[in-house]
Motif scaffolding. Structure first.
Motif, PDB file in Angstrom:
ATOM      1  N   ILE A  65      47.353  24.993  35.187  1.00  0.00           N
ATOM      2  CA  ILE A  65      46.385  25.321  36.221  1.00  0.00           C
ATOM      3  C   ILE A  65      46.165  26.831  36.207  1.00  0.00           C
ATOM      4  CG2 ILE A  65      45.890  25.334  38.687  1.00  0.00           C
ATOM      5  CD1 ILE A  65      47.304  22.739  38.972  1.00  0.00           C
ATOM      6  N   GLN A  66      44.902  27.217  36.129  1.00  0.00           N
ATOM      7  CA  GLN A  66      44.563  28.629  35.987  1.00  0.00           C
ATOM      8  C   GLN A  66      43.442  28.994  36.958  1.00  0.00           C
ATOM      9  OE1 GLN A  66      44.381  29.948  31.927  1.00  0.00           O
ATOM     10  NE2 GLN A  66      42.819  31.479  32.360  1.00  0.00           N
ATOM     11  N   LEU A  67      43.617  30.116  37.635  1.00  0.00           N
ATOM     12  CA  LEU A  67      42.562  30.700  38.457  1.00  0.00           C
ATOM     13  C   LEU A  67      42.097  31.979  37.781  1.00  0.00           C
ATOM     14  CD1 LEU A  67      43.935  30.365  42.122  1.00  0.00           C
ATOM     15  CD2 LEU A  67      42.286  28.916  40.988  1.00  0.00           C
ATOM     16  N   ASN A  68      40.822  32.037  37.460  1.00  0.00           N
ATOM     17  CA  ASN A  68      40.232  33.241  36.889  1.00  0.00           C
ATOM     18  C   ASN A  68      39.289  33.851  37.919  1.00  0.00           C
ATOM     19  OD1 ASN A  68      41.465  32.830  34.362  1.00  0.00           O
ATOM     20  ND2 ASN A  68      39.854  31.410  33.771  1.00  0.00           N
ATOM     21  N   GLY A  69      39.396  35.151  38.161  1.00  0.00           N
ATOM     22  CA  GLY A  69      38.558  35.777  39.163  1.00  0.00           C
ATOM     23  C   GLY A  69      38.025  37.125  38.725  1.00  0.00           C
ATOM     24  N   SER A  70      37.098  37.651  39.524  1.00  0.00           N
ATOM     25  CA  SER A  70      36.497  38.958  39.251  1.00  0.00           C
ATOM     26  C   SER A  70      37.074  40.043  40.148  1.00  0.00           C
ATOM     27  CB  SER A  70      34.981  38.866  39.479  1.00  0.00           C
ATOM     28  OG  SER A  70      34.700  38.492  40.825  1.00  0.00           O
ATOM     29  N   GLY A  71      38.059  39.677  40.971  1.00  0.00           N
ATOM     30  CA  GLY A  71      38.657  40.635  41.889  1.00  0.00           C
ATOM     31  C   GLY A  71      39.845  41.356  41.292  1.00  0.00           C
ATOM     32  N   PRO A  72      40.654  42.022  42.120  1.00  0.00           N
ATOM     33  CA  PRO A  72      41.835  42.746  41.613  1.00  0.00           C
ATOM     34  C   PRO A  72      42.879  41.833  40.984  1.00  0.00           C
ATOM     35  CG  PRO A  72      41.759  42.743  44.027  1.00  0.00           C
ATOM     36  CD  PRO A  72      40.446  42.241  43.559  1.00  0.00           C
ATOM     37  N   VAL A  73      42.858  40.533  41.305  1.00  0.00           N
ATOM     38  CA  VAL A  73      43.688  39.553  40.595  1.00  0.00           C
ATOM     39  C   VAL A  73      42.756  38.790  39.665  1.00  0.00           C
ATOM     40  CG1 VAL A  73      45.231  37.574  40.793  1.00  0.00           C
ATOM     41  CG2 VAL A  73      45.270  39.347  42.550  1.00  0.00           C
ATOM     42  N   SER A  74      42.841  39.094  38.381  1.00  0.00           N
ATOM     43  CA  SER A  74      41.892  38.510  37.423  1.00  0.00           C
ATOM     44  C   SER A  74      42.351  37.165  36.884  1.00  0.00           C
ATOM     45  CB  SER A  74      41.661  39.464  36.250  1.00  0.00           C
ATOM     46  OG  SER A  74      42.891  39.771  35.595  1.00  0.00           O
ATOM     47  N   MET A  75      43.666  36.874  36.977  1.00  0.00           N
ATOM     48  CA  MET A  75      44.149  35.601  36.462  1.00  0.00           C
ATOM     49  C   MET A  75      45.473  35.213  37.115  1.00  0.00           C
ATOM     50  SD  MET A  75      44.845  34.357  32.534  1.00  0.00           S
ATOM     51  CE  MET A  75      46.248  35.441  32.290  1.00  0.00           C
ATOM     52  N   LEU A  76      45.585  33.946  37.451  1.00  0.00           N
ATOM     53  CA  LEU A  76      46.843  33.313  37.849  1.00  0.00           C
ATOM     54  C   LEU A  76      46.976  32.061  37.002  1.00  0.00           C
ATOM     55  CD1 LEU A  76      46.407  33.433  41.732  1.00  0.00           C
ATOM     56  CD2 LEU A  76      48.163  34.701  40.491  1.00  0.00           C
ATOM     57  N   VAL A  77      48.107  31.843  36.387  1.00  0.00           N
ATOM     58  CA  VAL A  77      48.275  30.662  35.560  1.00  0.00           C
ATOM     59  C   VAL A  77      49.684  30.084  35.737  1.00  0.00           C
ATOM     60  CG1 VAL A  77      48.924  32.024  33.523  1.00  0.00           C
ATOM     61  CG2 VAL A  77      48.076  29.688  33.233  1.00  0.00           C
ATOM     62  N   ILE A  78      49.742  28.768  35.913  1.00  0.00           N
ATOM     63  CA  ILE A  78      51.010  28.042  36.043  1.00  0.00           C
ATOM     64  C   ILE A  78      50.990  26.893  35.038  1.00  0.00           C
ATOM     65  CG2 ILE A  78      52.571  26.785  37.564  1.00  0.00           C
ATOM     66  CD1 ILE A  78      52.139  29.567  38.539  1.00  0.00           C
TER      67      ILE A  78
END
Length: 231
Positions: A65-78
């Motif tokens: 599961i991955q969250l990609n964003g344009s903010g200061p957190v560009s990626m979270l992946v588990i």
């Protein structure tokens, strides 16, 4: 130390759910990372949801599961395997002033990938980020993918993670028209860090003290996933 996922069923209400609790596994995920507190909270909450989903894997495989964003957190992946080995990381700016998920992630997308040896190609679902926090983002995903009303209650500290999932099954309204709102209201009282010291059975008994609860065997969670050199 207690790291587990445990499913349950509110039998008289036809509402299913699961509890996830991590302590030493979560501490191992944070070791040497030095994430800002808001980033650790996002990563912890996403770890809890990934395990709640990964516990349902019926075959050998891996859920990412991955969250990609344009903010200061560009990626979270588990990444979570069928044996509930989990690992994860965040990619973020060194200085974080934002606090909420929309400000941290900006415009982005949720990518869920299921990779199993029995499948010719991995299954992938990509949806926009819709929600003010991790719980709402995944509640929206559950409504779209499983078409089941779902609620998530997530708690993250530096030492532990707790998550509670509720899902309303199709026959719930026939069994008790007031069952779902009652279960939601009771589950919403879970935000108490003292619960970290209790077993899943004790937590569920306190929350749903008037309901008949079937509690299934706990599944142990471990830190780390097998590496795939080819991938």
């Amino acid at each position: 130390m207690s790291n587990y996922v445990q499913r349950f069923l509110l039998e008289n209400l036809d509402i299913r759910g699961a509890v996830v609790h991590l302590d030493s596994v979560w501490q191992a995920m944070l070791t040497g990372r030095h994430y800002p507190q808001p980033v650790s909270q996002l990563l912890g909450e996403m770890s809890a949801v990934t395990l709640l989903l990964g516990e349902n894997l019926k075959q050998t495989g891996r859920l990412t599961i991955q969250l990609n964003g344009s903010g200061p957190v560009s990626m979270l992946v588990i990444v979570c395997t069928d044996t509930l080995h989990v690992r994860g990381m965040a990619k973020c700016e060194q200085t974080i002033t934002a606090q909420t998920a929309p400000d941290l992630l900006g415009d982005g997308r949720l990518v869920i990938t299921l990779d199993m040896p029995s499948m010719r190609e991995c299954y992938q679902s990509i949806v926009p980020l819709d929600g003010d926090n991790i719980a709402e983002i995944f509640e929206h995903y559950f409504r779209q993918s499983e078409q089941l009303p779902s609620r998530l209650f997530l708690i993250t500290t530096d030492n532990a993670i707790f998550g509670l999932l509720l899902q309303k099954l199709p026959a719930a309204d026939q069994k008790d028209p007031d069952g779902w709102p009652r279960a939601e209201a009771l589950a919403a009282t879970v935000h108490d860090h003292s619960l970290f010291d209790l077993t899943a059975e004790e937590i569920l008994t306190r929350l749903f003290y008037e309901e008949t609860i079937r509690i299934y065997d706990a599944q142990t969670v471990q830190y780390g996933c097998h590496e795939d050199p080819a991938k």
